[in-house]
Write a protein that holds these residues in place. Structure first.
Motif, PDB file in Angstrom:
ATOM      1  N   LYS A  48       0.844  -1.202  -0.207  1.00  0.00           N
ATOM      2  CA  LYS A  48      -0.105   0.028   0.059  1.00  0.00           C
ATOM      3  C   LYS A  48       0.757   1.473  -0.019  1.00  0.00           C
ATOM      4  N   GLN A  49       1.976   1.123   0.590  1.00  0.00           N
ATOM      5  CA  GLN A  49       2.965   2.244   0.677  1.00  0.00           C
ATOM      6  C   GLN A  49       3.454   2.439  -0.669  1.00  0.00           C
ATOM      7  N   ALA A  50       3.644   1.414  -1.472  1.00  0.00           N
ATOM      8  CA  ALA A  50       4.040   1.776  -2.824  1.00  0.00           C
ATOM      9  C   ALA A  50       3.152   1.996  -3.973  1.00  0.00           C
ATOM     10  N   PRO A  52      -1.057   2.910  -3.607  1.00  0.00           N
ATOM     11  CA  PRO A  52      -1.949   3.122  -2.744  1.00  0.00           C
ATOM     12  C   PRO A  52      -3.423   2.402  -3.300  1.00  0.00           C
ATOM     13  N   ASP A  53      -3.336   2.361  -4.667  1.00  0.00           N
ATOM     14  CA  ASP A  53      -4.758   2.023  -5.263  1.00  0.00           C
ATOM     15  C   ASP A  53      -4.938   0.368  -5.205  1.00  0.00           C
ATOM     16  N   LEU A  54      -3.950  -0.483  -4.701  1.00  0.00           N
ATOM     17  CA  LEU A  54      -4.073  -1.623  -5.070  1.00  0.00           C
ATOM     18  C   LEU A  54      -5.133  -2.354  -4.356  1.00  0.00           C
ATOM     19  N   ASN A  55      -5.748  -3.304  -4.881  1.00  0.00           N
ATOM     20  CA  ASN A  55      -6.942  -3.848  -3.974  1.00  0.00           C
ATOM     21  C   ASN A  55      -6.342  -5.361  -3.362  1.00  0.00           C
ATOM     22  N   ILE A  56      -6.360  -4.966  -2.007  1.00  0.00           N
ATOM     23  CA  ILE A  56      -5.497  -6.263  -1.312  1.00  0.00           C
ATOM     24  C   ILE A  56      -6.461  -6.715  -0.319  1.00  0.00           C
ATOM     25  N   LEU A  57      -6.642  -8.302  -0.274  1.00  0.00           N
ATOM     26  CA  LEU A  57      -7.377  -9.002   0.368  1.00  0.00           C
ATOM     27  C   LEU A  57      -6.600  -9.989   1.373  1.00  0.00           C
ATOM     28  N   ILE A  58      -6.779  -9.733   2.437  1.00  0.00           N
ATOM     29  CA  ILE A  58      -5.944 -10.822   3.536  1.00  0.00           C
ATOM     30  C   ILE A  58      -6.977 -11.871   4.022  1.00  0.00           C
ATOM     31  N   VAL A  59      -6.717 -12.981   3.867  1.00  0.00           N
ATOM     32  CA  VAL A  59      -7.622 -13.931   4.459  1.00  0.00           C
ATOM     33  C   VAL A  59      -6.980 -14.920   5.446  1.00  0.00           C
ATOM     34  N   GLU A  60      -7.966 -15.040   6.674  1.00  0.00           N
ATOM     35  CA  GLU A  60      -7.371 -15.602   7.920  1.00  0.00           C
ATOM     36  C   GLU A  60      -8.342 -16.621   8.467  1.00  0.00           C
ATOM     37  N   LYS A  61      -7.651 -17.788   8.693  1.00  0.00           N
ATOM     38  CA  LYS A  61      -8.508 -18.752   9.394  1.00  0.00           C
ATOM     39  C   LYS A  61      -9.041 -18.665  10.609  1.00  0.00           C
ATOM     40  N   GLU A  62      -8.451 -17.817  11.631  1.00  0.00           N
ATOM     41  CA  GLU A  62      -8.744 -17.527  12.928  1.00  0.00           C
ATOM     42  C   GLU A  62      -8.996 -16.089  12.979  1.00  0.00           C
ATOM     43  N   PHE A  63      -7.902 -15.278  13.727  1.00  0.00           N
ATOM     44  CA  PHE A  63      -8.225 -13.946  13.718  1.00  0.00           C
ATOM     45  C   PHE A  63      -6.688 -13.335  13.584  1.00  0.00           C
ATOM     46  N   GLU A 200      -5.611  -2.083   7.680  1.00  0.00           N
ATOM     47  CA  GLU A 200      -7.143  -1.772   7.439  1.00  0.00           C
ATOM     48  C   GLU A 200      -7.186  -0.231   7.081  1.00  0.00           C
ATOM     49  N   GLY A 201      -6.666   0.717   7.927  1.00  0.00           N
ATOM     50  CA  GLY A 201      -6.810   2.109   7.750  1.00  0.00           C
ATOM     51  C   GLY A 201      -6.222   2.424   6.340  1.00  0.00           C
ATOM     52  N   LEU A 202      -5.380   1.725   5.632  1.00  0.00           N
ATOM     53  CA  LEU A 202      -4.883   2.213   4.335  1.00  0.00           C
ATOM     54  C   LEU A 202      -5.651   1.232   3.294  1.00  0.00           C
ATOM     55  N   GLY A 203      -6.703   0.797   3.764  1.00  0.00           N
ATOM     56  CA  GLY A 203      -7.653   0.273   2.808  1.00  0.00           C
ATOM     57  C   GLY A 203      -7.568  -1.249   2.471  1.00  0.00           C
ATOM     58  N   VAL A 204      -6.640  -1.905   3.028  1.00  0.00           N
ATOM     59  CA  VAL A 204      -6.775  -3.426   3.079  1.00  0.00           C
ATOM     60  C   VAL A 204      -7.790  -3.994   3.827  1.00  0.00           C
ATOM     61  N   ARG A 205      -8.409  -5.160   3.033  1.00  0.00           N
ATOM     62  CA  ARG A 205      -9.490  -5.543   3.595  1.00  0.00           C
ATOM     63  C   ARG A 205      -9.123  -7.122   4.176  1.00  0.00           C
ATOM     64  N   ILE A 206      -9.431  -7.303   5.344  1.00  0.00           N
ATOM     65  CA  ILE A 206      -8.971  -8.531   6.234  1.00  0.00           C
ATOM     66  C   ILE A 206     -10.291  -9.308   6.554  1.00  0.00           C
ATOM     67  N   VAL A 207     -10.386 -10.450   5.988  1.00  0.00           N
ATOM     68  CA  VAL A 207     -11.445 -11.351   6.525  1.00  0.00           C
ATOM     69  C   VAL A 207     -10.960 -12.381   7.281  1.00  0.00           C
ATOM     70  N   GLU A 208     -11.634 -12.872   8.309  1.00  0.00           N
ATOM     71  CA  GLU A 208     -11.085 -13.713   9.459  1.00  0.00           C
ATOM     72  C   GLU A 208     -12.157 -14.873   9.401  1.00  0.00           C
ATOM     73  N   GLN A 209     -11.802 -16.022  10.396  1.00  0.00           N
ATOM     74  CA  GLN A 209     -12.773 -17.052  10.452  1.00  0.00           C
ATOM     75  C   GLN A 209     -13.134 -17.706   8.999  1.00  0.00           C
ATOM     76  N   THR A 210     -11.994 -17.623   8.106  1.00  0.00           N
ATOM     77  CA  THR A 210     -12.093 -18.105   6.660  1.00  0.00           C
ATOM     78  C   THR A 210     -10.762 -19.119   6.455  1.00  0.00           C
ATOM     79  N   PRO A 211     -11.021 -20.571   6.775  1.00  0.00           N
ATOM     80  CA  PRO A 211      -9.956 -21.279   6.407  1.00  0.00           C
ATOM     81  C   PRO A 211      -9.844 -21.679   4.875  1.00  0.00           C
TER      82      PRO A 211
END
Length: 457
Positions: A48-50, A52-63, A200-211
């Protein structure tokens, strides 16, 4: 005494974080990151620093911060803990010197980001003390100092004797210590939770509880839907063995910790430790300690190091044998702390490659990237890995992408039961070596060398 609950560090924060929402059906992104620990979050931050308009999704099994990022010993060391010669075989001496220098810069970089974004993680600049309590440990101490000096860390490392060590911290029978400067103590869960809020404040989406149930070119399969992305970064470290087809890539070694209640001033007057140094010993079985913000004492070590078939824990509850072993370490290093008891015990896994050397990389043909295998020093290493992954994902050629750990692959671990026998056998030999070296007049034990050879350490 509490067991598990992920770690004491979350209790220190008032409890586990409220979970974010799970993935709601199929999705698309420019970059999908699997794993919301330090590595994945740092990669997202620098992407995002490099751009900023990138669409980034982080997927996490727990939190975010469920794994080692929220359970570790809080050592922000910037040290180089792998085999220099193995990297030099492909990157040459200069490549390794460049990597040592890059690792050394991670401490300042993590602190810079925390200060810029207001992440309060109990960060305290200090030194690392590695203590020797017998002649064999002192011999290893001197060997490591010479090795570090030969590989570009001479300005950070020195030996101190028993008298100078006692002026810092008083440990029964200590003969001296290696001092590594330029490190910091952190509260690891505060760091990872703060970093998650920042990205998250930079616009990255984090989804949790998603194995995640599968990874392939352009596709991340989950139990909640399919994610399509041209760049997919696997940042699962010690939990990599849970992914389909990856159970032999990195062994999930178990590490555990205990923590005392806040200790009274009378204890600290006896022990010292006013510099809040991060502290370990030169036993073959190894332990690591921290004096926390509010005057608790943590002790960590391997305990039961490996579970059959690369099983990983869920809630972080260690077995009683491991707790007893850690209590024994506490009694050896800080006997005055024993009467105060233990408040909490927890454990977690870290990733270990077959050659015990960390890697980061990306396959341009598939868009699949990875980082990990930190062998227990991930607080600082993950920052360098995240910066490197960002450059690789953006297709850049930079000094970081030319370091010798980039795109380095080694053979996989053996199938079971050989994997279980090898790792358990190694730690049995290391513990036996420690017992032998504790005898009067004993030198370094050959059992330790045999144990390390057994698993390629």
């Amino acid at each position: 005494m509490r067991r598990g609950d992920v770690s004491f560090w979350y209790v220190d924060m008032g409890g586990l974080p409220a979970p974010r929402a799970a993935l709601a059906g199929d999705a698309a992104a420019d970059v999908c990151i699997v794993g919301a620990g330090y590595t994945g979050l740092w990669a997202a931050y620098y992407l995002k620093q490099a751009q900023p308009d990138l669409n980034i999704l982080i997927v996490e099994k727990e939190f975010a911060g469920f794994g080692a990022s929220g359970r570790n010993g809080g050592w922000l060391s910037g040290g180089f803990a792998w085999n220099h010669d193995r990297y030099a075989a492909t990157g040459g001496r200069q490549g390794v010197l460049d990597m040592v220098a890059a690792m050394g810069g991670t401490v300042d970089e993590v602190i810079r980001v925390c200060e810029e974004h207001g992440i309060e993680a109990d960060i305290h600049r200090t030194d690392e003390l590695m203590v020797a309590v017998n002649a064999a440990q002192l011999a290893r101490l001197r060997e490591e100092i010479a090795h570090k000096q030969a590989w570009g860390e001479g300005d950070r490392v020195r030996e101190i004797g028993a008298v100078e060590l006692a002026e810092r911290v008083r440990i029964p029978g200590a003969l001296g210590a290696m001092v590594l400067s330029g490190v910091a103590r952190v509260q690891p869960a505060k760091l990872v939770q703060g970093l998650a809020r920042v990205v998250e404040g930079l616009g990255v989406r984090i989804v949790e509880q998603t194995p995640v149930t599968g990874l392939s070119k352009g596709i991340v399969t989950t139990n909640q839907g399919t994610i399509r992305a041209p760049i997919i970064l696997r940042c699962t470290e010690g939990f990599t063995a849970d992914l389909p087809g990856s159970h032999r890539d990195w062994v999930p070694l178990n590490s555990a910790q205990i923590v005392t209640p806040p200790l009274p001033d009378a204890f600290w007057e006896k022990v010292g430790w006013q510099g809040h140094e991060i502290l370990g010993d030169y036993a073959n079985s190894y332990s690591y300690c921290q004096r926390t913000r509010e005057g608790r004492l943590t002790v960590g070590g391997r305990g039961i190091p490996y579970r059959f078939a690369s099983r990983t824990d869920t809630g972080g509850a260690p077995d009683q044998g491991t707790i007893d072993w850690l209590k024994g370490k506490l009694a050896q290093l800080f006997p005055e702390a024993v009467p105060y008891g233990i408040d909490h015990a927890w454990c977690g896994v870290l990733g270990v490659p077959r050659d015990w050397c960390a890697t980061v990389g990306l396959d341009p043909a598939t868009g699949l990237g990875w980082a990990g295998g930190y062998v227990g020093i991930g607080v600082s290493t993950s920052n360098l890995a995240g910066r490197t992954l960002a450059d690789l994902a953006l297709g850049r050629s930079t000094p970081l992408t030319n370091l010798p750990w980039v795109n380095r692959r080694v053979r996989r671990w053996e199938p079971e039961p050989l994997r279980w026998l090898g790792v358990r056998g190694m730690y049995r030999l290391l513990n036996a070596a420690d017992r032998a070296e504790a005898q009067p007049g004993a030198g370094p034990s050959r059992l330790a060398r045999l144990g390390n050879w057994l698993t390629g350490r």
